[in-house]
Motif scaffolding. Sequence first.
Motif, PDB file in Angstrom:
ATOM      1  N   GLN A  44      -9.490   9.518  -9.163  1.00  0.00           N
ATOM      2  CA  GLN A  44     -10.394   8.931  -8.288  1.00  0.00           C
ATOM      3  C   GLN A  44     -11.713   9.873  -8.033  1.00  0.00           C
ATOM      4  O   GLN A  44     -12.923   9.332  -8.055  1.00  0.00           O
ATOM      5  N   ALA A  45     -11.224  11.218  -8.006  1.00  0.00           N
ATOM      6  CA  ALA A  45     -12.684  12.025  -7.738  1.00  0.00           C
ATOM      7  C   ALA A  45     -13.412  12.121  -9.111  1.00  0.00           C
ATOM      8  O   ALA A  45     -14.720  12.128  -8.847  1.00  0.00           O
ATOM      9  N   LYS A  46     -13.097  11.846 -10.241  1.00  0.00           N
ATOM     10  CA  LYS A  46     -13.956  11.494 -11.424  1.00  0.00           C
ATOM     11  C   LYS A  46     -14.903  10.121 -11.211  1.00  0.00           C
ATOM     12  O   LYS A  46     -16.176  10.505 -11.534  1.00  0.00           O
ATOM     13  N   ALA A  47     -14.213   9.238 -10.676  1.00  0.00           N
ATOM     14  CA  ALA A  47     -15.072   8.109 -10.746  1.00  0.00           C
ATOM     15  C   ALA A  47     -16.095   8.318  -9.540  1.00  0.00           C
ATOM     16  O   ALA A  47     -17.273   7.925  -9.562  1.00  0.00           O
ATOM     17  N   LEU A  48     -15.716   8.768  -8.434  1.00  0.00           N
ATOM     18  CA  LEU A  48     -16.628   9.043  -7.187  1.00  0.00           C
ATOM     19  C   LEU A  48     -17.729  10.066  -7.768  1.00  0.00           C
ATOM     20  O   LEU A  48     -19.077  10.046  -7.042  1.00  0.00           O
TER      21      LEU A  48
ATOM     22  N   VAL B 294     -13.804   0.972 -11.595  1.00  0.00           N
ATOM     23  CA  VAL B 294     -12.758   1.660 -12.406  1.00  0.00           C
ATOM     24  C   VAL B 294     -11.465   1.096 -11.708  1.00  0.00           C
ATOM     25  O   VAL B 294     -10.346   0.625 -12.444  1.00  0.00           O
ATOM     26  N   PHE B 295     -11.516   1.012 -10.462  1.00  0.00           N
ATOM     27  CA  PHE B 295     -10.248   0.732  -9.689  1.00  0.00           C
ATOM     28  C   PHE B 295     -10.152  -0.922  -9.226  1.00  0.00           C
ATOM     29  O   PHE B 295      -9.082  -1.304  -8.661  1.00  0.00           O
ATOM     30  N   GLY B 296     -11.317  -1.512  -9.275  1.00  0.00           N
ATOM     31  CA  GLY B 296     -11.496  -2.829  -8.866  1.00  0.00           C
ATOM     32  C   GLY B 296     -11.336  -3.274  -7.527  1.00  0.00           C
ATOM     33  O   GLY B 296     -10.966  -4.342  -6.947  1.00  0.00           O
ATOM     34  N   LYS B 297     -11.370  -2.361  -6.401  1.00  0.00           N
ATOM     35  CA  LYS B 297     -11.568  -2.489  -5.091  1.00  0.00           C
ATOM     36  C   LYS B 297     -12.345  -1.164  -4.613  1.00  0.00           C
ATOM     37  O   LYS B 297     -12.714   0.044  -5.121  1.00  0.00           O
ATOM     38  N   LYS B 298     -12.448  -1.318  -3.186  1.00  0.00           N
ATOM     39  CA  LYS B 298     -13.279  -0.293  -2.676  1.00  0.00           C
ATOM     40  C   LYS B 298     -12.440   0.843  -2.153  1.00  0.00           C
ATOM     41  O   LYS B 298     -11.345   0.630  -2.027  1.00  0.00           O
ATOM     42  N   PRO B 299     -12.967   2.078  -1.985  1.00  0.00           N
ATOM     43  CA  PRO B 299     -12.095   3.170  -1.799  1.00  0.00           C
ATOM     44  C   PRO B 299     -11.597   2.760  -0.050  1.00  0.00           C
ATOM     45  O   PRO B 299     -12.115   2.233   0.650  1.00  0.00           O
ATOM     46  N   VAL B 300     -10.363   3.098  -0.036  1.00  0.00           N
ATOM     47  CA  VAL B 300      -9.546   2.797   1.120  1.00  0.00           C
ATOM     48  C   VAL B 300      -9.648   4.093   2.177  1.00  0.00           C
ATOM     49  O   VAL B 300      -9.234   5.271   1.554  1.00  0.00           O
TER      50      VAL B 300
ATOM     51  N   VAL C 226     -19.247   4.784  -5.111  1.00  0.00           N
ATOM     52  CA  VAL C 226     -18.458   3.918  -4.720  1.00  0.00           C
ATOM     53  C   VAL C 226     -18.524   2.604  -5.680  1.00  0.00           C
ATOM     54  O   VAL C 226     -17.382   2.098  -5.917  1.00  0.00           O
ATOM     55  N   ALA C 227     -19.632   2.666  -5.995  1.00  0.00           N
ATOM     56  CA  ALA C 227     -19.768   1.284  -6.993  1.00  0.00           C
ATOM     57  C   ALA C 227     -19.053   1.576  -8.348  1.00  0.00           C
ATOM     58  O   ALA C 227     -18.613   0.808  -8.834  1.00  0.00           O
ATOM     59  N   GLU C 228     -19.093   3.067  -9.026  1.00  0.00           N
ATOM     60  CA  GLU C 228     -18.075   3.432  -9.942  1.00  0.00           C
ATOM     61  C   GLU C 228     -16.600   3.122  -9.782  1.00  0.00           C
ATOM     62  O   GLU C 228     -15.818   2.901 -10.532  1.00  0.00           O
ATOM     63  N   TYR C 229     -16.479   3.692  -8.359  1.00  0.00           N
ATOM     64  CA  TYR C 229     -14.721   3.596  -7.919  1.00  0.00           C
ATOM     65  C   TYR C 229     -14.463   2.007  -8.117  1.00  0.00           C
ATOM     66  O   TYR C 229     -13.356   1.738  -8.498  1.00  0.00           O
TER      67      TYR C 229
END
Length: 424
Positions: A403-407, A418-424, A412-415
């Motif tokens: 998660q931290a690598k994507a952020l 990668v994960f197909g959803k917004k950070p919760v 948020v766009a990269e998150y």
Amino acid sequence: MSVRRLAEASVQPASFAFNRANAAAAKQWIKKYPKGREQSAIIPLLMLAQEQEGWVTKAAIETISDMLGMPRIRGLEVATFYTQYQLNPVGTRAHIQVCGTTPCMLRGSEALMDVCRSKIHHDQFHTNDKGTLSWEEVECLGACVNAPMVMIFKDTFEDLTPERLAEIIDLYDAGKGASVAPGPQNGRTGSEPASGLTTLKSEKAILKSTRDREAREAAKAAKAAPDAIIAAPVPAPAAAPVAPSNASKPKTDAPETSPALKTPSKTKVAPAAEKAASVSAPLHSAANANQAAPEVEKVSKQRNGPKTKAEPAAAFKAPEAKAAKPAKPSLEDKNRPAGIDRPAAVDDLKLISGVGPKIEGVLHTLGIFTFAQVASWKKAEREWVDGYLSFHGRIERDDWVKQAKALAKGGVAEYIRVFGKKPV
């Protein structure tokens, strides 16, 4: 919701103005809202315009928006959002709204729509040739128990059959709509069962006079209760159990003992048996005693019950002691992640799933302020932080590092990528 647009320009009137009665009503509506909030009156004012003209025109929307000091586009947004506003001309004598929600559909609303198609127009929101009638399908009109139903302007007509609706349409088309009584069309009263009331047939049970009378009777009965108790005959006490007399006991040579200490004793035998025993007395031996043992054991079981087999001592286990709670890792441990001084720009660590405001504060005390720091943690460092937070493996399960690598890479766009959803 389908797109709602204004009627074509060819049918739009050039201007709009409230008549005297509706102009006074509009002023009263505007006064109901605080100063600076007068624009909230847009909804009732549009309804007044619809009642006056039969539908909401473009000129009416613009006139009311100007009256309230709001942009015309805002007035258009309200008029096109709420389906209660008719944006096209409707029948001058009747606009029929047929409920198409599940209860009415199950009770035959589709047949009612077929009547409208045959008598008015095949399509919704179109008038008949004379312009006197129109129809549409709508959502629930709030009389599900009396389904199927329609609404004509402000009146509802329930418990309809296709034949009855056809009659009502003809009456409205002839200008005799006022002669049709609204409500159930099958003689039902209100929303009671079609077969008639089965419960609460009388209001007597819920009247205040009935409740007061019942309360007085209950108080009177409670007051008389002590007297009834005193007057009631008192039953004689049950006789205490009498111990059996000694005469009923078998005679034995053993001394009397308490019931808990009684053991089987030798019963006195009959004279004939005693004589036989005396003759064979010299032959008594350990074998004779062994033969008598089963009889003694039988008597013992009858008196004292069967013997219970003793459990071996190993069968009783001491309760296990609870495992001690592991201690937090030391702050001086070599596996503690390296911290940094608080930078000018601090990342929002709460975007990492599993990190809330409290955990973020703890990470800050450890010198963890950025996504890049979390993304660089090795296994030993992750285990140290997991133990320090008492997370029991949650850092690995939630994959904080990924998660931290994507952020850190693209926020948020990269998150989301990668994960197909917004950070919760």
